[in-house]
Design an enzyme around this catalytic site. Structure first.
Site, short mmCIF file in Angstrom:
data_model
loop_
_atom_site.label_atom_id
_atom_site.label_comp_id
_atom_site.label_asym_id
_atom_site.label_seq_id
_atom_site.Cartn_x
_atom_site.Cartn_y
_atom_site.Cartn_z
N CYS A 119 -9.76 0.49 -4.87
CA CYS A 119 -9.09 1.78 -5.10
C CYS A 119 -9.67 2.46 -6.34
CB CYS A 119 -7.58 1.57 -5.25
SG CYS A 119 -7.15 0.47 -6.58
N GLN A 131 0.86 -1.19 0.00
CA GLN A 131 0.00 0.00 0.00
C GLN A 131 0.89 1.25 0.00
OE1 GLN A 131 -3.21 -0.16 -0.33
NE2 GLN A 131 -3.63 -2.30 0.12
N TYR A 146 -6.67 -11.68 -3.72
CA TYR A 146 -5.72 -10.63 -4.14
C TYR A 146 -4.90 -10.24 -2.89
CZ TYR A 146 -9.35 -10.33 -7.75
OH TYR A 146 -10.28 -10.62 -8.72
N ASP A 182 -9.38 -7.50 -2.49
CA ASP A 182 -8.68 -6.22 -2.66
C ASP A 182 -8.04 -6.21 -4.05
OD1 ASP A 182 -7.25 -3.88 -2.39
OD2 ASP A 182 -5.87 -4.63 -0.87
N GLU A 229 -3.10 -15.14 -4.44
CA GLU A 229 -2.33 -14.07 -5.06
C GLU A 229 -1.72 -14.59 -6.37
OE1 GLU A 229 -1.44 -10.76 -4.71
OE2 GLU A 229 -0.11 -11.13 -6.41
C1 SAM Z 1 -4.39 -3.86 -4.56
S1 SAM Z 1 -3.20 -5.17 -4.35
C2 SAM Z 1 -3.69 -5.77 -2.77
C3 SAM Z 1 -2.66 -6.59 -2.03
C4 SAM Z 1 -2.91 -6.81 -0.53
N1 SAM Z 1 -4.30 -7.02 -0.21
C5 SAM Z 1 -2.35 -5.66 0.29
O1 SAM Z 1 -3.14 -4.85 0.78
O2 SAM Z 1 -1.13 -5.55 0.43
C6 SAM Z 1 -3.79 -6.32 -5.50
C7 SAM Z 1 -2.98 -7.62 -5.59
O3 SAM Z 1 -3.66 -8.49 -6.48
C8 SAM Z 1 -2.73 -9.19 -7.28
N2 SAM Z 1 -3.49 -9.59 -8.48
C9 SAM Z 1 -3.79 -8.87 -9.58
N3 SAM Z 1 -4.61 -9.56 -10.39
C10 SAM Z 1 -4.85 -10.75 -9.77
C11 SAM Z 1 -5.64 -11.88 -10.11
N4 SAM Z 1 -6.35 -11.93 -11.23
N5 SAM Z 1 -5.67 -12.90 -9.24
C12 SAM Z 1 -4.96 -12.87 -8.08
N6 SAM Z 1 -4.17 -11.82 -7.72
C13 SAM Z 1 -4.13 -10.77 -8.56
C14 SAM Z 1 -1.61 -8.21 -7.49
O4 SAM Z 1 -0.40 -8.90 -7.80
C15 SAM Z 1 -1.56 -7.49 -6.14
O5 SAM Z 1 -0.67 -8.13 -5.25
#
Ligand code: SAM
Length: 492
Positions: free
Chosen positions: A439, A302, A331, A412, A355
């Protein structure tokens, strides 16, 4: 039109034959994306760097007879809003930029608005977007981070830079490949400016990312070579040698790696120039305790210095975790929420941290290795959910749920949101609660519409102002099954 406005028109017209016209516009509501909506000769114009209710002179930056709408940047103000202040960052200030014959850099498009009014506008954008796309009336309060400065500056711990042809760190002009060299980042934490990375020649790099944790002295710099350099082993080695020499004077707590990535979600190959390929992030909360997280060069974290604590508190409050529960953290990144949830469910419970990025999943495994109730599942959320729904009896390691029911889901997703297929599968898990961290109001509104179609209701939604001086916002929303959905579950 002033003589400066005329100069602006001339320099824009040099770059785009349709652009450069200066229009005097009375601007209306703020829309998602940081622009106000105005009309001119029956055409919609999205005006950046204005405030609803103002009359401004705006230079068209994208036009054309056939365009559905035009874009324009404010170059001077005829009737200012009472909420206008002088912009906090000269390079991002549209008025000063255009007066000196250039475009503003992107990333601080609310810097000319008082912080209090920025938050009012974010609440209005959220409400309007939920009505327009989500077809729902939702009011949410905007909450700022208590320690934020009234200027909205000095909060970004993650900063990405382009590199000029002479090797200097730079920012991009909004929607453009044009780069502007920078000598400070007012939105960045103070530790970033202190490094004086602006004086270093990064020739051969296409992008440089700098992680400066909000709490602590460690820094991680990731240099991404230009494609032509990455593809030529000898050239890459030459540049690595030069970068190593040029970075030698940086403080010992600064680690530097070269990052090579061949595909999205593919592993990032990291060549260590000095220090480590990761850094520690400490998250301290009064209510839920503290944890330290290892974050690698390509790992998501974040961005606001106090965002991890703020969101952990919000998610944990919303979940109201009980011992023995089964909770899916979709995620999940490096395991930020999973780690605190694991404490809450205890050894009799289960946390499923999903993830897609191999690097973030590796970090999550390290961050969760001492919590046997947490499982890190590397893969696309959609596919993993599909497997859970189709094979609930299979063991977790084999893509199933080991016959357990998921009590709550946290998601997320990145800016694009979850999408219809993923929302449907989340619904099919038949959980009691969904906590959605978003977001992006537009993708959130779209996903909400589908959740509501499946029978879910919003219990509570709060907007956190984790991106001051920009148009971005972070929402944490709790969904519950409606009475009708509960009834249909009972009947099934
Ligand atoms: C907004 S971040 C949130 C990470 C965590 N919740 C945090 O607050 O630190 C979104 C995460 O989703 C992962 N991501 C993106 N697309 C994805 C998908 N289709 N399936 C699983 N993970 C995904 C990204 O690599 C990233 O780590």
């Amino acid at each position: 039109m002033t003589s400066t406005d005329a100069q602006t028109a001339a320099h824009l017209a040099e770059q785009d034959k349709d652009a450069g016209e200066i229009l005097t516009l009375e601007v209306g509501a703020m829309a998602h994306g940081g622009h106000c909506v105005a009309r001119h000769d029956g055409r919609v114009i999205f005006v950046r760097h204005a405030i609803p209710g103002e009359i401004v002179n705006a230079a068209v930056t994208a036009g054309g007879e056939d365009a559905r709408f035009w874009r324009a940047d404010t170059v001077s103000v005829v009737r200012p809003s009472e909420f206008r202040r002088s912009h906090q960052w000269k390079l991002a200030d549209s008025i000063r930029a255009h007066a000196s014959g250039r475009h503003p850099v992107g990333g601080a498009e609310f810097g000319h608005i008082t912080l209090e009014h920025q938050r009012r506008l974010k609440a209005q954008v959220f409400r309007d977007t939920m009505t327009r796309i989500g077809q729902l009336n939702v009011e949410a309060q905007v909450v700022g981070v208590a320690e934020d400065e009234p200027t909205g500056l000095h909060w970004r711990t993650r900063n990405a830079f382009s590199v000029t042809s002479s090797g200097r760190l730079a920012m991009n002009v909004h929607r453009s490949a044009t780069v502007v060299p920078v000598r400070n980042i007012p939105l960045g934490v103070r530790q970033l400016d202190a490094l004086q990375l602006w004086d270093i020649d990064f020739s051969g790099a296409g992008r440089v990312e700098v992680a400066t944790p909000g709490h602590g002295e460690e820094v991680l710099v990731v240099i991404f070579p230009l494609d032509a350099v990455a593809a030529n082993k000898k050239l890459l080695e030459q540049h690595i040698g030069q970068w190593r020499k040029r970075l030698i004077h940086l403080p010992s707590k600064v680690s530097v790696v070269v990052g090579l990535r061949s595909q999205q979600f593919g592993p990032l190959e990291m060549i260590r120039l000095r220090g480590r390929t990761w850094l520690n992030e400490v998250v301290e909360t009064e209510k839920y305790g503290s944890h330290t997280f290892r974050i690698s060069g390509d790992g998501f974290w974040q961005v606001h210095r106090d965002a991890p604590e703020t969101l952990v508190n919000a998610v944990m409050d919303a979940l109201d975790v009980q011992p023995g529960q089964v909770i899916a953290d979709l995620y999940g990144g490096a395991g930020l929420f999973s780690k605190f949830i694991a404490d809450g469910v205890g050894e009799d419970g289960v946390v499923l941290s999903v993830e897609a990025s191999p690097g973030a999943s590796r970090d999550a495994r390290k961050n969760l290795h001492d919590t046997k109730q947490a499982f890190v599942i590397n893969g696309l959320t959609d596919r993993i959910l599909g497997s859970w729904v189709q094979r609930p009896h299979a063991p977790i390691a084999k893509g199933g749920l080991a016959d357990q029911r998921v009590d709550s889901v946290v998601l997320d997703p990145p800016r694009a949101g979850a999408g219809r297929a993923t929302i449907t599968r989340i619904h099919q898990l038949a959980a009691e609660k969904i906590v959605y961290v978003s977001c992006d109001p537009a993708s959130f509104a779209r996903d909400t519409k589908w959740l509501v179609e499946h029978g879910w209701e919003i219990e509570e939604s709060t907007i956190y102002d984790l991106f001051p001086d920009t148009f971005h916002m972070e929402m944490v929303t709790t969904f519950r099954p409606s009475a009708a959905l509960r009834q249909s579950r009972n009947d099934a």
